[in-house]
Write an enzyme that holds these catalytic residues in place. Structure first.
Site, PDB file in Angstrom:
ATOM      1  N   LYS A 277     -10.379   7.720  15.047  1.00 56.95           N
ATOM      2  CA  LYS A 277     -11.560   7.687  15.903  1.00 56.95           C
ATOM      3  C   LYS A 277     -11.168   7.340  17.340  1.00 56.95           C
ATOM      4  O   LYS A 277     -10.150   6.693  17.561  1.00 56.95           O
ATOM      5  CB  LYS A 277     -12.534   6.603  15.408  1.00 56.95           C
ATOM      6  CG  LYS A 277     -13.246   6.906  14.112  1.00 56.95           C
ATOM      7  CD  LYS A 277     -14.129   5.727  13.713  1.00 56.95           C
ATOM      8  CE  LYS A 277     -14.865   5.988  12.413  1.00 56.95           C
ATOM      9  NZ  LYS A 277     -15.813   7.097  12.451  1.00 56.95           N
ATOM     10  N   ARG A 351     -17.652   9.469   1.705  1.00 62.92           N
ATOM     11  CA  ARG A 351     -18.091  10.351   0.621  1.00 62.92           C
ATOM     12  C   ARG A 351     -17.015  10.484  -0.448  1.00 62.92           C
ATOM     13  O   ARG A 351     -17.323  10.743  -1.618  1.00 62.92           O
ATOM     14  CB  ARG A 351     -18.499  11.720   1.194  1.00 62.92           C
ATOM     15  CG  ARG A 351     -17.395  12.434   1.910  1.00 62.92           C
ATOM     16  CD  ARG A 351     -17.897  13.538   2.824  1.00 62.92           C
ATOM     17  NE  ARG A 351     -18.562  13.014   4.023  1.00 62.92           N
ATOM     18  CZ  ARG A 351     -19.138  13.770   4.956  1.00 62.92           C
ATOM     19  NH1 ARG A 351     -19.141  15.077   4.837  1.00 62.92           N
ATOM     20  NH2 ARG A 351     -19.714  13.217   5.998  1.00 62.92           N
TER      21      ARG A 351
HETATM   22  N1  BES Z   1     -18.286   5.230   8.958  1.00 66.14           N
HETATM   23  C1  BES Z   1     -18.455   6.487   9.564  1.00 66.14           C
HETATM   24  C2  BES Z   1     -19.903   6.779   9.912  1.00 66.14           C
HETATM   25  C3  BES Z   1     -20.527   5.954  10.997  1.00 66.14           C
HETATM   26  C4  BES Z   1     -20.468   6.374  12.316  1.00 66.14           C
HETATM   27  C5  BES Z   1     -21.220   4.805  10.695  1.00 66.14           C
HETATM   28  C6  BES Z   1     -21.088   5.635  13.312  1.00 66.14           C
HETATM   29  C7  BES Z   1     -21.801   4.056  11.686  1.00 66.14           C
HETATM   30  C8  BES Z   1     -21.751   4.466  12.988  1.00 66.14           C
HETATM   31  C9  BES Z   1     -17.987   7.604   8.630  1.00 66.14           C
HETATM   32  O1  BES Z   1     -16.940   7.299   7.803  1.00 66.14           O
HETATM   33  C10 BES Z   1     -17.520   8.723   9.518  1.00 66.14           C
HETATM   34  O2  BES Z   1     -16.625   8.521  10.267  1.00 66.14           O
HETATM   35  N2  BES Z   1     -18.160   9.879   9.393  1.00 66.14           N
HETATM   36  C11 BES Z   1     -17.823  10.997  10.167  1.00 66.14           C
HETATM   37  C12 BES Z   1     -17.997  12.222   9.293  1.00 66.14           C
HETATM   38  C13 BES Z   1     -17.493  13.480   9.922  1.00 66.14           C
HETATM   39  C14 BES Z   1     -15.986  13.425  10.025  1.00 66.14           C
HETATM   40  C15 BES Z   1     -17.951  14.622   9.077  1.00 66.14           C
HETATM   41  C16 BES Z   1     -18.765  11.063  11.363  1.00 66.14           C
HETATM   42  O3  BES Z   1     -19.937  10.714  11.221  1.00 66.14           O
HETATM   43  O4  BES Z   1     -18.307  11.405  12.443  1.00 66.14           O
HETATM   44 ZN    ZN Z   2     -15.023   7.582   8.682  1.00 67.14          ZN
END
Ligand code: BES
Ligand code: ZN
Ligand code: ZN
Length: 497
Positions: A277, A351
């Protein structure tokens, strides 16, 4: 805060401060505030006539009684317009009053509870206690400087006028305390940083809760999970030095009761893994175990409230980090269900760990499965921090969640799981990919999970928005919120088959 119940009337009760509520511009004062007004020679009705206190929602004023009656001070708190009133406002008013009293440095107050508008003393007492305790919540565990400046209310006295009222108030108090304690535990776990709240620590907490409430617990280590075939959970866990834990906590096991499975995403820190990230706001990703915290807290409260269910709490817990051992984009994983997944992004790890937990839950043949997960940033974009994304395959279960949502003020908003969305998850090399395109991100997360629940009634709650908040709400301070705990407890209280 110590909370006790005493027999007494507001206008006769000696205390540091007496808290009184009023609707906005009422036709006349009723109940305890009217009795105080009479004793106070019409002081409150005069204030209201002059417009010095109108009773607008959360309007708050402090007055000195100068010995006219035994309470030293009075705080008047507005409830807003009578026609717009509900228990959510009541909880908010309790919180705002509590915050005001605490911030004023006052250590003790009394609050008379009397039924009105079809609300019983028990309901009013429960909701008052919840609003108050959740509103004055602070996370000070790691503050070492000027600890003496931390303000706390020492004592609250709930006043009933007779034994019957006192009994109802007492019942509401007990329930309110159990629920608040659970939400507080969830908030503490979410606010706790990932170097403190590791998967091991989550497992220890679960063990402690199991011991205190005679529940069954099993904590699977990563190698055990691997031997069982949980290829998705294991893939995420193996990138980290912190050992992952697959926590299975069971309340009322083996009593022939209906089984409900509660599943919580327990990523104690989500860096994104190899699909790392951006560093901005990455600190927030300590809250990626909010689902697991909610499940743990719900089981604790469910056992104290002696709910008549067999509850299975599943909390796959691990960090998601990049390393030489980490799983990589392009990897193909074999899940516990036997289905294979092509990893496109290692940041869609929630997921993956949930898919194995969902499959694991099927062995209990549950009446229902509810999962809670900070699953997608897309859900935050869609709903902000004001609502949980609600997905599911069973109309009756969805409705029950919506009803619990209205009662608790933990808002949910329904999202679709139409078959067409599955297109996005088709893979050339495996049964499916773990991400789609950028479109419909929250829905795609739900669609992915739906592939692991077979025909069991199931609901997925994407709590990514409300799990922790930047700007406080009436009885939810900034930071981890413990969202989902009250919703799940309400669902269980009102459970219909
Ligand atoms: N933990 C994150 C989701 C999240 C983002 C929670 C912001 C709280 C605040 C999750 O694991 C994630 O990173 N999801 C990705 C999915 C994508 C790669 C399809 C996302 O939301 O960017
Ligand atoms: Zn994630
Ligand atoms: Zn995550």
């Amino acid at each position: 805060m110590e909370i006790k119940i005493e027999k007494g009337r507001a206008e006769r009760y000696p205390c540091e401060l007496l808290l009184l509520f009023s609707f906005e511009s009422p036709e006349r004062l009723e109940g305890p505030i009217q009795n105080v007004d009479l004793e106070w020679k019409g002081f409150i009705s005069t204030l209201m006539k002059q417009g010095d206190f109108k009773g607008e929602l959360f309007e708050c004023r402090l007055y000195y009684t100068h010995g006219v009656f035994p309470a030293k001070r009075v705080v008047l708190m507005g409830l807003g317009k009578r026609g717009e009133f509900d228990l959510e406002k009541w909880r908010g008013a309790a919180s705002k009053a509590g915050q005001f009293i605490r911030n004023s440095g006052i250590k003790q107050f009394a609050f008379p509870i009397k039924k009105f508008d079809g609300l019983s003393e028990e309901e009013l007492s429960e909701s008052f206690v919840i609003g108050l305790l959740l509103g004055v919540y602070q996370f000070n565990e790691f503050k070492t400087l000027e600890r003496e400046k931390i303000k706390e209310i020492g004592e609250l006295i709930l006043l009933g006028e007779n034994n019957e009222e006192m009994k109802w108030i007492g019942d509401g108090l007990k329930t309110g305390q159990i629920i608040s304690e659970a939400v507080t535990m969830a908030r503490d776990l979410v606010n706790g940083p990932s170097n403190q709240v590791t998967p091991t620590v989550l497992a220890e907490r679960a063990r402690q809760i199991a011991k205190d409430h005679s529940m069954e617990i099993q904590v699977l280590e990563v190698d055990q999970a691997e031997a069982m075939g949980m290829g998705a959970f294991v893939a995420v866990a193996k990138g980290s030095q912190e050992p992952g834990k697959f926590i299975v906590l069971e309340y009322n096991k083996g009593k022939g009761l209906d089984t409900i499975a509660l599943i919580g995403k327990g990523i104690t820190f989500d860096s994104g893994g190899i699909s790392i990230k951006p560093s901005e706001n990455m600190d927030r990703m300590k809250d990626d175990m909010s689902g697991a915290a909610a499940v743990l807290a719900t089981l604790q409260a469910a056992s104290k409230l002696q709910f008549p269910f067999h509850l299975v709490g599943l909390m796959p817990a691990t960090e998601n980090l990049p390393s030489g051992k980490a799983y990589k984009p392009g990897d193909i994983l074999k899940t516990l269900s036997g289905q294979t997944v092509e990893v496109i992004s290692t940041d869609a790890e929630g997921r993956l760990i949930l898919s194995d937990a969902l499959t694991y839950s099927l062995r209990y043949q549950p009446k229902a499965i509810v999962d809670l997960a900070t699953l997608t940033g897309a859900c935050v974009i869609a709903l902000g921090d004001n609502a949980i994304g609600l997905f599911g395959n069973d109309e009756s279960l969805l409705k029950q969640i919506e009803e619990a949502s209205v009662k608790t003020g933990e808002r949910v908003w329904r999202m679709p799981l139409w078959d067409e969305y599955f297109e996005y998850l088709k893979s050339d090399v495996a049964d499916f990919r773990n991400v789609g395109t950028r479109a419909a991100g929250a829905i795609i997360g739900g669609i992915f999970l739906s592939k692991f629940v077979e025909k069991i009634p199931w609901v997925h709650l994407d709590i990514a928005g409300p799990a922790s908040i930047e700007k406080e709400k009436p009885y939810i301070p900034r930071g981890g919120t413990g969202v989902g705990v009250r919703l799940l407890l309400q669902l269980l209280r009102d459970w219909k088959n």
